[in-house]
Scaffold this motif. Structure first.
Motif, mmCIF file in Angstrom:
data_model
loop_
_atom_site.group_PDB
_atom_site.id
_atom_site.type_symbol
_atom_site.label_atom_id
_atom_site.label_comp_id
_atom_site.label_asym_id
_atom_site.label_seq_id
_atom_site.Cartn_x
_atom_site.Cartn_y
_atom_site.Cartn_z
ATOM 1 N N ALA A 25 0.831 -1.206 0.000
ATOM 2 C CA ALA A 25 0.000 0.000 0.000
ATOM 3 C C ALA A 25 0.867 1.257 0.000
ATOM 4 O O ALA A 25 0.558 2.247 -0.677
ATOM 5 C CB ALA A 25 -0.936 0.003 1.203
ATOM 6 N N ASP A 26 1.969 1.228 0.753
ATOM 7 C CA ASP A 26 2.899 2.362 0.770
ATOM 8 C C ASP A 26 3.505 2.590 -0.620
ATOM 9 O O ASP A 26 3.602 3.728 -1.096
ATOM 10 C CB ASP A 26 4.044 2.106 1.757
ATOM 11 N N LEU A 27 3.901 1.507 -1.254
ATOM 12 C CA LEU A 27 4.516 1.603 -2.575
ATOM 13 C C LEU A 27 3.522 2.126 -3.606
ATOM 14 O O LEU A 27 3.854 2.989 -4.424
ATOM 15 C CB LEU A 27 5.053 0.237 -3.000
ATOM 16 N N ALA A 28 2.307 1.594 -3.554
ATOM 17 C CA ALA A 28 1.276 2.025 -4.499
ATOM 18 C C ALA A 28 0.941 3.498 -4.294
ATOM 19 O O ALA A 28 0.769 4.250 -5.261
ATOM 20 C CB ALA A 28 0.029 1.170 -4.348
ATOM 21 N N ALA A 29 0.850 3.918 -3.048
ATOM 22 C CA ALA A 29 0.528 5.318 -2.759
ATOM 23 C C ALA A 29 1.624 6.246 -3.273
ATOM 24 O O ALA A 29 1.336 7.321 -3.826
ATOM 25 C CB ALA A 29 0.328 5.503 -1.255
ATOM 26 N N ALA A 30 2.878 5.841 -3.108
ATOM 27 C CA ALA A 30 3.985 6.671 -3.590
ATOM 28 C C ALA A 30 3.981 6.742 -5.111
ATOM 29 O O ALA A 30 4.180 7.812 -5.702
ATOM 30 C CB ALA A 30 5.313 6.098 -3.096
ATOM 31 N N ALA A 31 3.746 5.606 -5.761
ATOM 32 C CA ALA A 31 3.705 5.593 -7.226
ATOM 33 C C ALA A 31 2.545 6.437 -7.746
ATOM 34 O O ALA A 31 2.695 7.187 -8.724
ATOM 35 C CB ALA A 31 3.587 4.159 -7.729
ATOM 36 N N LEU A 32 1.403 6.331 -7.098
ATOM 37 C CA LEU A 32 0.244 7.137 -7.501
ATOM 38 C C LEU A 32 0.510 8.626 -7.303
ATOM 39 O O LEU A 32 0.095 9.456 -8.120
ATOM 40 C CB LEU A 32 -0.993 6.719 -6.701
ATOM 41 N N PRO A 54 4.283 9.172 -17.674
ATOM 42 C CA PRO A 54 5.680 8.968 -18.103
ATOM 43 C C PRO A 54 6.701 9.180 -16.986
ATOM 44 O O PRO A 54 7.833 8.698 -17.087
ATOM 45 C CB PRO A 54 5.854 10.021 -19.214
ATOM 46 N N ALA A 55 6.297 9.893 -15.940
ATOM 47 C CA ALA A 55 7.230 10.166 -14.842
ATOM 48 C C ALA A 55 7.392 8.987 -13.892
ATOM 49 O O ALA A 55 8.239 9.017 -12.994
ATOM 50 C CB ALA A 55 6.767 11.392 -14.047
ATOM 51 N N LEU A 56 6.590 7.942 -14.072
ATOM 52 C CA LEU A 56 6.685 6.787 -13.174
ATOM 53 C C LEU A 56 7.965 6.003 -13.454
ATOM 54 O O LEU A 56 8.072 5.280 -14.446
ATOM 55 C CB LEU A 56 5.467 5.874 -13.352
ATOM 56 N N THR A 57 8.938 6.156 -12.591
ATOM 57 C CA THR A 57 10.193 5.416 -12.667
ATOM 58 C C THR A 57 10.552 4.928 -11.270
ATOM 59 O O THR A 57 10.028 5.435 -10.266
ATOM 60 C CB THR A 57 11.341 6.303 -13.182
ATOM 61 N N MET A 58 11.448 3.986 -11.223
ATOM 62 C CA MET A 58 11.908 3.491 -9.929
ATOM 63 C C MET A 58 12.544 4.636 -9.133
ATOM 64 O O MET A 58 12.336 4.766 -7.919
ATOM 65 C CB MET A 58 12.903 2.354 -10.122
ATOM 66 N N ARG A 102 6.105 -3.989 -12.100
ATOM 67 C CA ARG A 102 5.492 -4.352 -10.825
ATOM 68 C C ARG A 102 4.869 -3.130 -10.159
ATOM 69 O O ARG A 102 3.807 -3.220 -9.544
ATOM 70 C CB ARG A 102 6.527 -4.992 -9.896
ATOM 71 N N LEU A 103 5.501 -1.972 -10.309
ATOM 72 C CA LEU A 103 4.911 -0.742 -9.783
ATOM 73 C C LEU A 103 3.569 -0.461 -10.461
ATOM 74 O O LEU A 103 2.600 -0.057 -9.819
ATOM 75 C CB LEU A 103 5.856 0.437 -10.009
ATOM 76 N N GLU A 104 3.524 -0.677 -11.776
ATOM 77 C CA GLU A 104 2.286 -0.462 -12.512
ATOM 78 C C GLU A 104 1.173 -1.348 -11.970
ATOM 79 O O GLU A 104 0.029 -0.904 -11.796
ATOM 80 C CB GLU A 104 2.494 -0.755 -14.000
ATOM 81 N N ILE A 105 1.498 -2.598 -11.702
ATOM 82 C CA ILE A 105 0.488 -3.534 -11.194
ATOM 83 C C ILE A 105 0.001 -3.112 -9.813
ATOM 84 O O ILE A 105 -1.198 -3.180 -9.509
ATOM 85 C CB ILE A 105 1.055 -4.967 -11.167
ATOM 86 N N LEU A 106 0.918 -2.644 -8.983
ATOM 87 C CA LEU A 106 0.523 -2.167 -7.654
ATOM 88 C C LEU A 106 -0.411 -0.966 -7.762
ATOM 89 O O LEU A 106 -1.386 -0.853 -7.006
ATOM 90 C CB LEU A 106 1.757 -1.791 -6.839
ATOM 91 N N PRO A 162 -4.648 4.412 -17.993
ATOM 92 C CA PRO A 162 -4.099 3.330 -18.823
ATOM 93 C C PRO A 162 -3.611 2.130 -18.026
ATOM 94 O O PRO A 162 -3.726 0.991 -18.478
ATOM 95 C CB PRO A 162 -2.940 4.013 -19.571
ATOM 96 N N LEU A 163 -3.066 2.380 -16.839
ATOM 97 C CA LEU A 163 -2.578 1.262 -16.021
ATOM 98 C C LEU A 163 -3.735 0.421 -15.504
ATOM 99 O O LEU A 163 -3.654 -0.812 -15.482
ATOM 100 C CB LEU A 163 -1.746 1.785 -14.853
ATOM 101 N N ALA A 164 -4.806 1.074 -15.082
ATOM 102 C CA ALA A 164 -5.971 0.344 -14.582
ATOM 103 C C ALA A 164 -6.565 -0.519 -15.689
ATOM 104 O O ALA A 164 -6.991 -1.659 -15.442
ATOM 105 C CB ALA A 164 -7.012 1.322 -14.046
ATOM 106 N N LEU A 165 -6.585 0.003 -16.913
ATOM 107 C CA LEU A 165 -7.136 -0.766 -18.028
ATOM 108 C C LEU A 165 -6.174 -1.873 -18.463
ATOM 109 O O LEU A 165 -6.586 -2.998 -18.729
ATOM 110 C CB LEU A 165 -7.432 0.167 -19.210
ATOM 111 N N ARG A 166 -4.881 -1.558 -18.495
ATOM 112 C CA ARG A 166 -3.886 -2.524 -18.975
ATOM 113 C C ARG A 166 -3.751 -3.714 -18.049
ATOM 114 O O ARG A 166 -3.581 -4.854 -18.496
ATOM 115 C CB ARG A 166 -2.530 -1.819 -19.116
ATOM 116 N N HIS A 167 -3.813 -3.471 -16.732
ATOM 117 C CA HIS A 167 -3.555 -4.541 -15.761
ATOM 118 C C HIS A 167 -4.820 -5.023 -15.054
ATOM 119 O O HIS A 167 -4.728 -5.713 -14.042
ATOM 120 C CB HIS A 167 -2.543 -4.054 -14.723
ATOM 121 N N ARG A 168 -5.979 -4.673 -15.593
ATOM 122 C CA ARG A 168 -7.228 -4.985 -14.887
ATOM 123 C C ARG A 168 -7.429 -6.484 -14.674
ATOM 124 O O ARG A 168 -7.984 -6.905 -13.665
ATOM 125 C CB ARG A 168 -8.424 -4.405 -15.643
#
Length: 209
Positions: free
Chosen positions: A10-17, A26-30, A53-57, A99-105
């Motif tokens: 949840a922490d990782l997903a919140a940070a990525a979001l 496009p700014a989503l990087t490790m 994996r970040l995208e999936i989270l 796009p991530l929600a649709l791609r990894h749904r």
């Protein structure tokens, strides 16, 4: 001996979001997520192997916020509309991440719960067998298509404006329709589309062989 892990998914997903909401997909990087968490980039690899994996989270976090509890015991048409509206609201809360929600749904447990809830409504309405398969596909296609149009095809945007400026003599119906579309909100279009979808499903139930 490795350091014990202290961050949750949840922490990782919140940070990525947070990165996506602020700076775009496009700014989503490790590195960006590590900075958001206040840690070294290499330390982030102890939690996730790569951006995929970040995208999936992120997708799990967005889709997991969909309320899949049974809608009030009203008419099936209203319950179907409620489930559609809940999904749209949850996914649209993070426009840049759509796009991530649709791609990894299909990898998200939340999606299967939402589909099960929708299938329950369709089954109680009287859909079975092939008809239920088609009805479910049509419902999902409507939702996915609308989300893509709402966030990435610029509803009532530049394309629609350009069509409204075409020659009315040559394209009378297109110009009139585009002009009307410019005055409609995304909510108007979603409600109207849902109504037409429900009418079509209702007609199918009435006229089944």
């Amino acid at each position: 001996m490795p350091r014990p892990k202290s961050l949750t998914t949840a922490d990782l997903a919140a940070a990525a979001l947070a990165v996506i909401d602020r700076d775009g997909l496009p700014a989503l990087t490790m590195r960006a997520v590590a900075q958001q968490l206040g840690m070294a980039t290499m330390a982030l690899y102890r939690y996730v192997p790569d951006r995929q994996r970040l995208e999936i989270l992120v997708a799990d976090a967005i889709l997991g916020s969909i309320d899949v509890s049974p809608p009030p015991r009203t008419d099936w048409r209203e319950r179907l509309a409620i489930l559609l509206d809940r999904a749209r609201a949850a996914i649209s809360a993070h426009p840049a991440a759509v796009p991530l929600a649709l791609r990894h749904r299909q990898t998200s447990p939340a999606t299967t719960r939402w589909i099960e809830a929708m299938l329950t409504v369709l089954t109680e309405a009287g859909f079975t067998g092939r008809d239920r398969v088609i009805a479910q596909r049509v419902v999902v296609d409507f939702l996915l298509g609308f989300l893509q149009n709402e966030h990435y095809a610029a509803l009532a945007g530049a394309g629609t404006a350009a069509m409204a400026e075409l020659s009315a003599a040559e394209y009378p119906l297109l110009v009139d329709t585009a002009t009307q579309a410019r005055e409609m909100s995304a909510d108007d279009e979603f409600r109207g589309g849902t109504e037409l979808l429900v009418l079509g499903l209702s007609a199918r139930l009435r006229h089944r062989p």
